[in-house]
Design a protein around this motif. Structure first.
Motif, PDB file in Angstrom:
ATOM      1  N   ALA A 197       0.838  -1.197   0.000  1.00  0.00           N
ATOM      2  CA  ALA A 197       0.000   0.000   0.000  1.00  0.00           C
ATOM      3  C   ALA A 197       0.871   1.245   0.000  1.00  0.00           C
ATOM      4  CB  ALA A 197      -0.885   0.000   1.238  1.00  0.00           C
ATOM      5  N   ILE A 198       0.552   2.227  -0.840  1.00  0.00           N
ATOM      6  CA  ILE A 198       1.212   3.525  -0.749  1.00  0.00           C
ATOM      7  C   ILE A 198       0.330   4.445   0.080  1.00  0.00           C
ATOM      8  CG2 ILE A 198       2.078   5.510  -2.037  1.00  0.00           C
ATOM      9  CD1 ILE A 198       2.765   3.533  -4.296  1.00  0.00           C
ATOM     10  N   LYS A 249       8.621   8.868  -2.326  1.00  0.00           N
ATOM     11  CA  LYS A 249       8.843   9.608  -1.075  1.00  0.00           C
ATOM     12  C   LYS A 249       8.644  11.118  -1.248  1.00  0.00           C
ATOM     13  CE  LYS A 249      12.056   6.471   1.132  1.00  0.00           C
ATOM     14  NZ  LYS A 249      13.416   6.287   1.612  1.00  0.00           N
ATOM     15  N   ILE A 250       8.894  11.604  -2.445  1.00  0.00           N
ATOM     16  CA  ILE A 250       8.740  13.045  -2.696  1.00  0.00           C
ATOM     17  C   ILE A 250       7.302  13.365  -3.105  1.00  0.00           C
ATOM     18  CG2 ILE A 250       9.699  15.028  -3.945  1.00  0.00           C
ATOM     19  CD1 ILE A 250      11.934  13.673  -2.625  1.00  0.00           C
ATOM     20  N   HIS A 252       4.710  11.824  -2.064  1.00  0.00           N
ATOM     21  CA  HIS A 252       3.826  11.593  -0.927  1.00  0.00           C
ATOM     22  C   HIS A 252       3.416  12.887  -0.207  1.00  0.00           C
ATOM     23  CE1 HIS A 252       2.102   9.696   2.527  1.00  0.00           C
ATOM     24  NE2 HIS A 252       3.056  10.111   3.312  1.00  0.00           N
ATOM     25  N   PRO A 253       4.356  13.731   0.241  1.00  0.00           N
ATOM     26  CA  PRO A 253       3.924  14.946   0.945  1.00  0.00           C
ATOM     27  C   PRO A 253       3.198  15.936   0.029  1.00  0.00           C
ATOM     28  CG  PRO A 253       6.312  14.952   0.670  1.00  0.00           C
ATOM     29  CD  PRO A 253       5.825  13.604   0.269  1.00  0.00           C
ATOM     30  N   LEU A 254       3.467  15.887  -1.257  1.00  0.00           N
ATOM     31  CA  LEU A 254       2.801  16.813  -2.168  1.00  0.00           C
ATOM     32  C   LEU A 254       1.407  16.316  -2.538  1.00  0.00           C
ATOM     33  CD1 LEU A 254       5.802  17.512  -4.593  1.00  0.00           C
ATOM     34  CD2 LEU A 254       4.987  18.972  -2.739  1.00  0.00           C
ATOM     35  N   ASN A 442      -0.347  -2.600   8.451  1.00  0.00           N
ATOM     36  CA  ASN A 442       0.744  -3.119   9.266  1.00  0.00           C
ATOM     37  C   ASN A 442       0.267  -4.187  10.250  1.00  0.00           C
ATOM     38  OD1 ASN A 442       3.596  -2.875   9.779  1.00  0.00           O
ATOM     39  ND2 ASN A 442       2.992  -2.153  11.802  1.00  0.00           N
ATOM     40  N   ASP A 443      -0.880  -3.907  10.901  1.00  0.00           N
ATOM     41  CA  ASP A 443      -1.462  -4.895  11.807  1.00  0.00           C
ATOM     42  C   ASP A 443      -2.256  -5.871  10.939  1.00  0.00           C
ATOM     43  OD1 ASP A 443      -0.431  -3.231  13.673  1.00  0.00           O
ATOM     44  OD2 ASP A 443      -2.348  -2.571  14.507  1.00  0.00           O
ATOM     45  N   ASN A 471      -5.481  -4.140  18.519  1.00  0.00           N
ATOM     46  CA  ASN A 471      -5.447  -3.560  19.863  1.00  0.00           C
ATOM     47  C   ASN A 471      -6.593  -2.597  20.083  1.00  0.00           C
ATOM     48  OD1 ASN A 471      -4.649  -0.677  19.861  1.00  0.00           O
ATOM     49  ND2 ASN A 471      -2.740  -1.431  18.927  1.00  0.00           N
ATOM     50  N   LYS A 474      -6.643   1.317  18.885  1.00  0.00           N
ATOM     51  CA  LYS A 474      -6.904   1.567  17.467  1.00  0.00           C
ATOM     52  C   LYS A 474      -8.375   1.334  17.140  1.00  0.00           C
ATOM     53  CE  LYS A 474      -2.182   0.769  16.108  1.00  0.00           C
ATOM     54  NZ  LYS A 474      -1.205  -0.047  15.398  1.00  0.00           N
TER      55      LYS A 474
ATOM     56  N   LYS B  30       4.871   7.730   7.105  1.00  0.00           N
ATOM     57  CA  LYS B  30       5.925   7.441   6.133  1.00  0.00           C
ATOM     58  C   LYS B  30       6.906   8.600   6.077  1.00  0.00           C
ATOM     59  CE  LYS B  30       3.656   4.442   2.898  1.00  0.00           C
ATOM     60  NZ  LYS B  30       2.357   4.263   3.560  1.00  0.00           N
ATOM     61  N   ASN B  32       8.782  11.799   5.122  1.00  0.00           N
ATOM     62  CA  ASN B  32       8.262  13.069   4.605  1.00  0.00           C
ATOM     63  C   ASN B  32       6.822  13.357   5.020  1.00  0.00           C
ATOM     64  OD1 ASN B  32      10.665  13.899   3.391  1.00  0.00           O
ATOM     65  ND2 ASN B  32      10.213  12.739   1.534  1.00  0.00           N
ATOM     66  N   VAL B  89      -0.587  23.115   2.049  1.00  0.00           N
ATOM     67  CA  VAL B  89      -0.236  22.163   0.987  1.00  0.00           C
ATOM     68  C   VAL B  89      -1.366  22.082  -0.051  1.00  0.00           C
ATOM     69  CG1 VAL B  89       0.258  19.737   0.465  1.00  0.00           C
ATOM     70  CG2 VAL B  89       1.369  20.841   2.403  1.00  0.00           C
ATOM     71  N   ARG B  93      -1.238  22.856  -4.115  1.00  0.00           N
ATOM     72  CA  ARG B  93      -1.811  21.992  -5.141  1.00  0.00           C
ATOM     73  C   ARG B  93      -2.778  22.784  -6.024  1.00  0.00           C
ATOM     74  NH1 ARG B  93      -2.060  17.300  -1.780  1.00  0.00           N
ATOM     75  NH2 ARG B  93      -4.248  17.750  -1.464  1.00  0.00           N
ATOM     76  N   ILE B 121      10.730  20.244   0.100  1.00  0.00           N
ATOM     77  CA  ILE B 121       9.999  19.602  -0.998  1.00  0.00           C
ATOM     78  C   ILE B 121       8.770  20.429  -1.362  1.00  0.00           C
ATOM     79  CG2 ILE B 121       8.533  17.597  -1.529  1.00  0.00           C
ATOM     80  CD1 ILE B 121      10.491  15.903   0.121  1.00  0.00           C
ATOM     81  N   GLU B 122       8.067  20.880  -0.345  1.00  0.00           N
ATOM     82  CA  GLU B 122       6.825  21.615  -0.586  1.00  0.00           C
ATOM     83  C   GLU B 122       7.100  23.028  -1.084  1.00  0.00           C
ATOM     84  OE1 GLU B 122       4.541  18.914   2.727  1.00  0.00           O
ATOM     85  OE2 GLU B 122       5.858  20.549   3.307  1.00  0.00           O
TER      86      GLU B 122
END
Lengths: 504, 504
Positions: A197-198, A249-250, A252-254, A442-443, A471, A474, B30, B32, B89, B93, B121-122
C-alpha cells in the motif's frame, strides 16, 4: 580549499556535507549548491548545507554515507571546491518551460535521481513540472525505458510473458492471486510483481504476505515463473525500477502522482520482466484515482499507445469501483476472502466475476476462446486452487494452508444502521481512512467486513459493517472515525425532495 | 506512541525528527509525513525522516533545534503521532492546478514557509508552480502584504518616504549611494535597504561595507533616516520580509526566480518601510534578468499596477544594460569609482548620467522641477558628497573617508587585445563569472576594471581590462576563464561577410 573531515552519524535524505558560512564565502558557494569533495583517490559531488553552529571554520561535516563512499575518516584532509549542478537541472527547467524533452534528457534526469545527484528540492520541482506540463507519449515511453535501465531486468527463458496490473485506488481489491492462479492453471506464465500500500489500506503484497513469502530474488522469481507458471511476489524485494521508490517519497507529501510518472513507473516494471502481453485493470468510480469513464478511457488510450511504442500488447479493463470490491478490507480478511473463493466459496459474487473477467481477457490474449467461461471452469474445477497452492509452496508458504487459518483481529465492533432504507453509497476514501485507523496494513488482523453493499435493503439496527483490530486503542479511534464519517449512506427510495422556492 | 528522545547535534534545513521504519509503520506514517511530537507541556509538528541505521525501535532522533523548542533532553519520553499536512499544501496543489488563490490561502503559504511548517519539498513545488502558472496582480499584492506581515515594519515619523530599487543583473551598477546622497541632499528622505549579491559579483551592500557599517537595527535605520535623510544599509540585518531568505535558498539550486515571487519580494520590502514613492530601475540588455525592452515594459506595467493596489506611487526607469555600468566591478573597485564621482570626478560619464537621471525622477516625484538638472547641480556643488559623508559617519564610517583609501587587490593581470578593431560587445554573464572567480564579492580587493567599452577603437596589444585579486590562485583561475570566455569581443567594421552559396 582544504578542510578537515568531521565525521557524523546522521541521516541524510540525499548525500550532503556541511560547511561554515565563512568557508562557503571563501570558495563562492551557497546553501543548496553542490561541492566536489575529494581526497586525492576518490571524489564525489554532494549537496552543501551551511551552519555556524555545528561545524567550525576549516572543517567539513561529512555524514557516514558520504564518508564511506569517499573512504575518509575523522580528521582526514579533503579538498572541497564548487561543483556545477548536474546537466539534468537544465532539463528540469526545460520541462518547467513546457518544452518536450529528448530521450537523452529524460535518461539524464532519471539517472541523476537514481544516483542521488538531484536533491529533494530538484526532484520536487521535476515532479511539479511533470504534474503541470505533462509529457507526450514518446517522452513517457523514453521515461519508462530510462527507469528500466537504472534497475535489474529478469530475462525469462520461457515466452510469452503475461502480466496483469491494477491501477488500484479501490479498497478490497484482492483479485490478483485469483487471476494469477487461473491464468497459470491454463498453462500461461504470469510472474506477477505487486506493491505494498502507498496510500491505501492494503496492497496486494500486504495481504499475500499473511500466507506466504513475498521477498524473492530476481533469480528466484525467474525460477518460480518458469517452473510453476505464476507468482505473486513483492516488486520492492528486487531492484526493479528503483527510481520509483525515491520518487514516491517526494510525491507523498505533495499528494500528487503525475500521469507521466505513474504511467512510466507502471510500464517500467512490465518492461523489466519482459512482458509481451499486459492487461491493465482501471478501477473507475468516485473516491478512486479514476473518477469517471472519460478519465478511464483516456488512461486506456495512453496505455495502448505506450504499449505500441514499447512493444507490449496491452489491453485495458475499465472496472466498476464506486464501492469497495467484495466484503473484506485489511490483510488477513482480504487473504481469507481471496482463498475462500479459490477453495470454492461462491461469495462474494462480485469478486469472482471481476477475477474471472480479468483472467478471461488474459486467456484470450493467450489464444483461448471464451476466456471468461474458461476462467470460471478453471476456478470451479479446483485447477486454479491447485495452481495457487503450488505457487504458495514455491513462495515458502504451508502446503496445508486453509482460508480459515487467517484470523481477523481480536478486538471487534459492529456498526449498525440508525435508520431503515437502502444503501445509497459507500465512500471509498472513508473506508480506507477507517481501515488505516484500525491498523491496516501493518497490523495483519486489522480491517473491516462490509455486510451491506450498494442497493441492499437495510432495517434500522442492522449491522452495516464490522471493525477488527489487534489492539483496543486503534479500535476506539476507528469507531470514532466511523461515527464521524458515516461511510455507508442509507436513504429511503426518495433521495431528495426538490420543492419550488417559497414565494417571498 | 511513546518514544525515548535521542538528542543529536545536526543541521536540519527544516524541523525534522527521525524514527525507525517499524515504529513508523506502527503509527501509520511514512518518510516526509509530519508527526506531532509532544511532551505534555509543549508540542510541535515536524517532518519525519526514517532510518534503521541511526535510530533504534522505541527511540526518536531529535535535533537540537527541535529539542530546544520542545524543552526535551536525551532520554525524555515524548508522544509521537501522525499529524496532517498543513492546510497550505492544498493551496500549493491549487496553484499547481492553475487556479487563482485567495488572500487567505496566500497568507497561509507564506506563514507556513516562515514557521518552517513547509518542507523544502513543498516550498520547491510552490516555487515551481508559481514559475509555471504565475499569479495575477491581486495575488501578487496579497503575496507582498503577507510577506510584510511575517516580518518587522519600520514606522517612520517623517513623511513622505522615498525609495529606490534596482532590479539588478547588470555588473558594475554602483549608483545607489550616489542616488541616495543626491535625493537626501535635496531634503527628501530615502532610507534605502539593499541586498548582498545573490548570483551577481557584487551587490550594493557588498561594496558599501568596504567603507562603512551596513548592519543596523530597525530603530537605528529609523533614526538615521529621520535625522540624516538617507541611508544605504543591508536589509538582511533587520527582520524585514524574512520569508525571502528562506525562499532564495530553494530558488538558487533550481536557477529560477518566479516573476510573482520576485515582485512580491521587492514590494514587501518597500511596504515594510512604509514607502510612499518608489522608483524602480529596470536594467535591460542581453545577459541580464530583462533581456528586451518588451520584457522591461511588461515589468514596468506590473510594478505600476501593483503600486496602485498597495498604495505606493511607483515609476520605472528602463535603463541601458547591454554592457556593465561604468568601469569597475568588485567591492573596493566599485566603492572607489562611486566615491570618486561624489568627490567630483567626471568619469565614467555613464555612471554619472544614470545616477542623475534616476535621482532626477525621484526629485520630480518629490515636487522638484527639472529633476535631472537639479540632481547634477547637487552633485557638482558638493552637496551630495557632504550628505554622503553624513550618512557614512551615521553608519559608523570614518569622517576622513577618501575614494582612494579603497585599494584593489595586490595580484593583478592585464588582458590585452590580440587584434585591432572596435569593441563589439561585452558579455555581462562572463564578466560576472570572471569577477566571481577573482573572489568577489567576499574578497574585497577582487574585481576588474574595464578600460575599453562598447564602440571604442582598440589596437592589437591594447589592454582591454585588468584583473585584481587578493590571492594568486584566484588570479590564475580568473585568467584562465578570461582566456576561455573572451568577454570583450573585437570586430572590424565588417561584422560578418554574407556570401551567396557556392553553385554545386
Amino acid at each position: 580549499m582544504k578542510l578537515k573531515v568531521k565525521n557524523v552519524d546522521v541521516m541524510a535524505s540525499s548525500p550532503a556535507v556541511g560547511m561554515d558560512p565563512a568557508d562557503c564565502a571563501e570558495i563562492g558557494v551557497k546553501e543548496n549548491d553542490r561541492v566536489r569533495v575529494s581526497n586525492g583517490k576518490a571524489e564525489m559531488s554532494v549537496l552543501l548545507l551551511t551552519s555556524d553552529a555545528f561545524v567550525n571554520v576549516g572543517e567539513v561535516l561529512v555524514p557516514n554515507s558520504v564518508a564511506k563512499r569517499l573512504k575518509v575518516k575523522d580528521g582526514d584532509e579533503v579538498d572541497v571546491v564548487f561543483s556545477p549542478s548536474p546537466e539534468s537541472v537544465r532539463s528540469i527547467r526545460k520541462k518547467m518551460d513546457g518544452e518536450v524533452l529528448t530521450d537523452k534528457e529524460i535518461q539524464g534526469v532519471v539517472n541523476d535521481i537514481y544516483l542521488g545527484s538531484l536533491s529533494n528540492i530538484e526532484v520536487s520541482s521535476w515532479l511539479t513540472a511533470l504534474y503541470i506540463n505533462g509529457m507526450n507519449i514518446d517522452e513517457i515511453a523514453a521515461f519508462a525505458r530510462a527507469m528500466v535501465d537504472t534497475g535489474d531486468v529478469i530475462p525469462f527463458d520461457r515466452s510469452p510473458v503475461f502480466d496483469f496490473h491494477s491501477m488500484g485506488g479501490v479498497p478490497g481489491n484482492k483479485i490478483t492471486p485469483i487471476v494469477v492462479s487461473i491464468v497459470a492453471a491454463a498453462g500461461l506464465m504470469l510472474p506477477k510483481t505487486s506493491s505494498r500500500a502507498i496510500s491505501s489500506a492494503c496492497g496486494t503484497s500486504d495481504f499475500v504476505e499473511t500466507f506466504c513469502g513475498i521477498e524473492v530474488t530476481a533469480e528466484k522469481l525467474k525460477e518460480i515463473g518458469e517452473t510453476v507458471g505464476g507468482a505473486f511476489v513483492w516488486g520492492g524485494s528486487m531492484n526493479i525500477a528503483p527510481v520509483d521508490d525515491i520518487v514516491i517519497k517526494i510525491e507523498h507529501p505533495l499528494g500528487i502522482n503525475p500521469r507521466a510518472q505513474m504511467l512510466a513507473s507502471i510500464l517500467s516494471k512490465k518492461l523489466a520482466i519482459g512482458a509481451n502481453y499486459l492487461l491493465v485493470d482501471i478501477p473507475t468510480g468516485s473516491g478512486t484515482k479514476v473518477p469517471t469513464i472519460e478519465v478511464a478511457r483516456a488512461y486506456a488510450r495512453d496505455f495502448m499507445d505506450l504499449g505500441e511504442k514499447l512493444g507490449i500488447h496491452i489491453e485495458c479493463a475499465i472496472t466498476y469501483a464506486d464501492q469497495p470490491v467484495g466484503s473484506a478490507i485489511g490483510p488477513n480478511l482480504e487473504a481469507r476472502e481471496c482463498i475462500r473463493i479459490l477453495e470454492g466459496n461462491e461469495h462474494p459474487a462480485s469478486v469472482i466475476e471481476k477475477a474471472c473477467e480479468c483472467a478471461g481477457i488474459i486467456l484470450e490474449m493467450g489464444g483461448f476462446q471464451n476466456g471468461t467461461e474458461k476462467a470460471r471452469e478453471l476456478l470451479r474445477s479446483g485447477a486454479a486452487h491447485r495452481k495457487f497452492m503450488e505457487i504458495v509452496v514455491a513462495q515458502g508458504g504451508s502446503p496445508d494452508l486453509k482460508a480459515d487459518d487467517l484470523k481477523p483481529g481480536k478486538f471487534t465492533a459492529d456498526v449498525v444502521s440508525s435508520k431503515s432504507g437502502y444503501v445509497h453509497s459507500i465512500n471509498n476514501k472513508d473506508i480506507v481512512s477507517i481501515a488505516k485507523a484500525l491498523g491496516a496494513p501493518n497490523d495483519k488482523g486489522a480491517g473491516m467486513l462490509l455486510l451491506k453493499k450498494k442497493g441492499q435493503r437495510v432495517e434500522a439496527g442492522d449491522v452495516l459493517f464490522q471493525l477488527f483490530a489487534d489492539n483496543e486503542a486503534k479500535l476506539a479511534r476507528a469507531k470514532e472515525l466511523a461515527d464521524r464519517y458515516q461511510p455507508v449512506a442509507i436513504e429511503g427510495m426518495l433521495i431528495k425532495r426538490v420543492t419550488a422556492p417559497q414565494p417571498r
